[in-house]
Design a protein around this motif. Sequence first.
Motif, mmCIF file in Angstrom:
data_model
loop_
_atom_site.group_PDB
_atom_site.id
_atom_site.type_symbol
_atom_site.label_atom_id
_atom_site.label_comp_id
_atom_site.label_asym_id
_atom_site.label_seq_id
_atom_site.Cartn_x
_atom_site.Cartn_y
_atom_site.Cartn_z
ATOM 1 N N GLN A 1 0.813 -1.218 0.000
ATOM 2 C CA GLN A 1 0.000 0.000 0.000
ATOM 3 C C GLN A 1 0.845 1.266 0.000
ATOM 4 O OE1 GLN A 1 -1.509 -1.648 3.440
ATOM 5 N NE2 GLN A 1 -3.502 -2.172 2.610
ATOM 6 N N LYS A 2 2.145 1.133 -0.290
ATOM 7 C CA LYS A 2 3.033 2.297 -0.266
ATOM 8 C C LYS A 2 2.718 3.222 -1.437
ATOM 9 C CE LYS A 2 7.858 3.670 0.031
ATOM 10 N NZ LYS A 2 9.252 3.215 0.142
ATOM 11 N N PRO A 3 2.526 4.507 -1.159
ATOM 12 C CA PRO A 3 2.262 5.454 -2.249
ATOM 13 C C PRO A 3 3.493 5.640 -3.129
ATOM 14 C CG PRO A 3 2.221 6.556 -0.106
ATOM 15 C CD PRO A 3 2.514 5.122 0.141
ATOM 16 N N SER A 4 3.264 6.033 -4.362
ATOM 17 C CA SER A 4 4.376 6.210 -5.306
ATOM 18 C C SER A 4 5.141 7.502 -5.056
ATOM 19 C CB SER A 4 3.858 6.175 -6.740
ATOM 20 O OG SER A 4 2.874 7.183 -6.919
ATOM 21 N N SER A 5 4.486 8.486 -4.426
ATOM 22 C CA SER A 5 5.158 9.752 -4.149
ATOM 23 C C SER A 5 4.471 10.451 -2.974
ATOM 24 C CB SER A 5 5.124 10.671 -5.371
ATOM 25 O OG SER A 5 3.836 11.206 -5.548
ATOM 26 N N THR A 6 5.091 11.535 -2.517
ATOM 27 C CA THR A 6 4.510 12.297 -1.406
ATOM 28 C C THR A 6 3.202 12.979 -1.809
ATOM 29 O OG1 THR A 6 5.854 14.235 -1.947
ATOM 30 C CG2 THR A 6 6.733 12.715 -0.293
ATOM 31 N N LYS A 7 2.973 13.135 -3.104
ATOM 32 C CA LYS A 7 1.731 13.759 -3.573
ATOM 33 C C LYS A 7 0.508 12.912 -3.234
ATOM 34 C CE LYS A 7 3.964 16.281 -7.262
ATOM 35 N NZ LYS A 7 4.102 16.487 -8.694
ATOM 36 N N SER A 8 0.737 11.630 -2.963
ATOM 37 C CA SER A 8 -0.358 10.723 -2.626
ATOM 38 C C SER A 8 -0.637 10.659 -1.132
ATOM 39 C CB SER A 8 -0.038 9.313 -3.123
ATOM 40 O OG SER A 8 0.143 9.312 -4.513
ATOM 41 N N ILE A 9 0.131 11.390 -0.334
ATOM 42 C CA ILE A 9 -0.035 11.393 1.116
ATOM 43 C C ILE A 9 -0.702 12.702 1.530
ATOM 44 C CG2 ILE A 9 1.144 11.322 3.347
ATOM 45 C CD1 ILE A 9 3.428 9.809 1.949
ATOM 46 N N GLU A 10 -1.752 12.602 2.326
ATOM 47 C CA GLU A 10 -2.450 13.786 2.834
ATOM 48 C C GLU A 10 -2.537 13.686 4.346
ATOM 49 O OE1 GLU A 10 -3.310 16.396 1.213
ATOM 50 O OE2 GLU A 10 -3.159 15.697 -0.836
ATOM 51 N N PHE A 11 -2.457 14.818 5.011
ATOM 52 C CA PHE A 11 -2.630 14.883 6.450
ATOM 53 C C PHE A 11 -3.853 15.735 6.743
ATOM 54 C CE2 PHE A 11 1.817 13.717 6.201
ATOM 55 C CZ PHE A 11 1.868 12.714 7.156
ATOM 56 N N VAL A 12 -4.695 15.225 7.637
ATOM 57 C CA VAL A 12 -5.933 15.894 8.010
ATOM 58 C C VAL A 12 -5.882 16.186 9.506
ATOM 59 C CG1 VAL A 12 -8.444 15.688 8.105
ATOM 60 C CG2 VAL A 12 -7.181 14.631 6.225
ATOM 61 N N TYR A 13 -6.242 17.413 9.865
ATOM 62 C CA TYR A 13 -6.321 17.801 11.266
ATOM 63 C C TYR A 13 -7.610 18.582 11.476
ATOM 64 C CZ TYR A 13 -5.179 19.823 15.785
ATOM 65 O OH TYR A 13 -5.205 20.191 17.109
ATOM 66 N N LEU A 14 -8.422 18.090 12.389
ATOM 67 C CA LEU A 14 -9.725 18.702 12.672
ATOM 68 C C LEU A 14 -10.551 18.884 11.402
ATOM 69 C CD1 LEU A 14 -8.718 21.387 15.333
ATOM 70 C CD2 LEU A 14 -9.749 19.143 15.732
ATOM 71 N N GLY A 15 -10.522 17.876 10.541
ATOM 72 C CA GLY A 15 -11.327 17.873 9.332
ATOM 73 C C GLY A 15 -10.792 18.684 8.176
ATOM 74 N N LYS A 16 -9.597 19.253 8.321
ATOM 75 C CA LYS A 16 -9.015 20.065 7.248
ATOM 76 C C LYS A 16 -7.707 19.451 6.772
ATOM 77 C CE LYS A 16 -10.936 24.375 8.946
ATOM 78 N NZ LYS A 16 -10.677 25.737 9.374
ATOM 79 N N PHE A 17 -7.507 19.464 5.442
ATOM 80 C CA PHE A 17 -6.247 19.010 4.878
ATOM 81 C C PHE A 17 -5.175 20.051 5.164
ATOM 82 C CE2 PHE A 17 -9.284 16.596 2.364
ATOM 83 C CZ PHE A 17 -8.701 15.342 2.373
ATOM 84 N N LEU A 18 -4.008 19.592 5.601
ATOM 85 C CA LEU A 18 -2.925 20.509 5.932
ATOM 86 C C LEU A 18 -2.089 20.838 4.710
ATOM 87 C CD1 LEU A 18 -1.763 18.968 9.331
ATOM 88 C CD2 LEU A 18 -3.353 20.864 8.931
ATOM 89 N N ASP A 19 -1.760 22.101 4.553
ATOM 90 C CA ASP A 19 -0.925 22.594 3.462
ATOM 91 C C ASP A 19 0.518 22.151 3.668
ATOM 92 O OD1 ASP A 19 0.859 25.260 2.556
ATOM 93 O OD2 ASP A 19 -0.677 24.595 1.135
ATOM 94 N N ASN A 20 1.231 21.872 2.575
ATOM 95 C CA ASN A 20 2.609 21.387 2.653
ATOM 96 C C ASN A 20 3.549 22.327 3.400
ATOM 97 O OD1 ASN A 20 2.148 18.972 1.381
ATOM 98 N ND2 ASN A 20 2.693 19.721 -0.636
#
Length: 100
Positions: free
Chosen positions: A74-93
């Motif tokens: 299940q490893k993503p091909s790049s960091t573009k496929s990884i998202e972080f969510v905090y309190l229902g919002k996606f975090l900006d890079n």
Amino acid sequence: MTTDEPLSMADMTSFNDSGIPKTSMDDEIPLDKARLTLLLVNGKRSLFDFDPSTTIDAVKAIVLNQWPQDWLEQKPSSTKSIEFVYLGKFLDNNTKLKGQ
């Protein structure tokens, strides 16, 4: 190890049958760290501790580099496929884990 590299919890934490880390009083979050739980859609989890000044972009790169061995299918091909969510919002890079 630089201050941006996480302390992987894989070797320090025992897991239940569902792959969820068991917690104890000894597993407190260090005051100078931010703990992130990496959660796959299948429910598997892994814990990482980071310096709070680490950016989301750097966290993504470190997580991809230290992807758990038992999750390789299940490893993503790049960091573009990884998202972080905090309190229902996606975090900006460019966001840091903890604001100054």
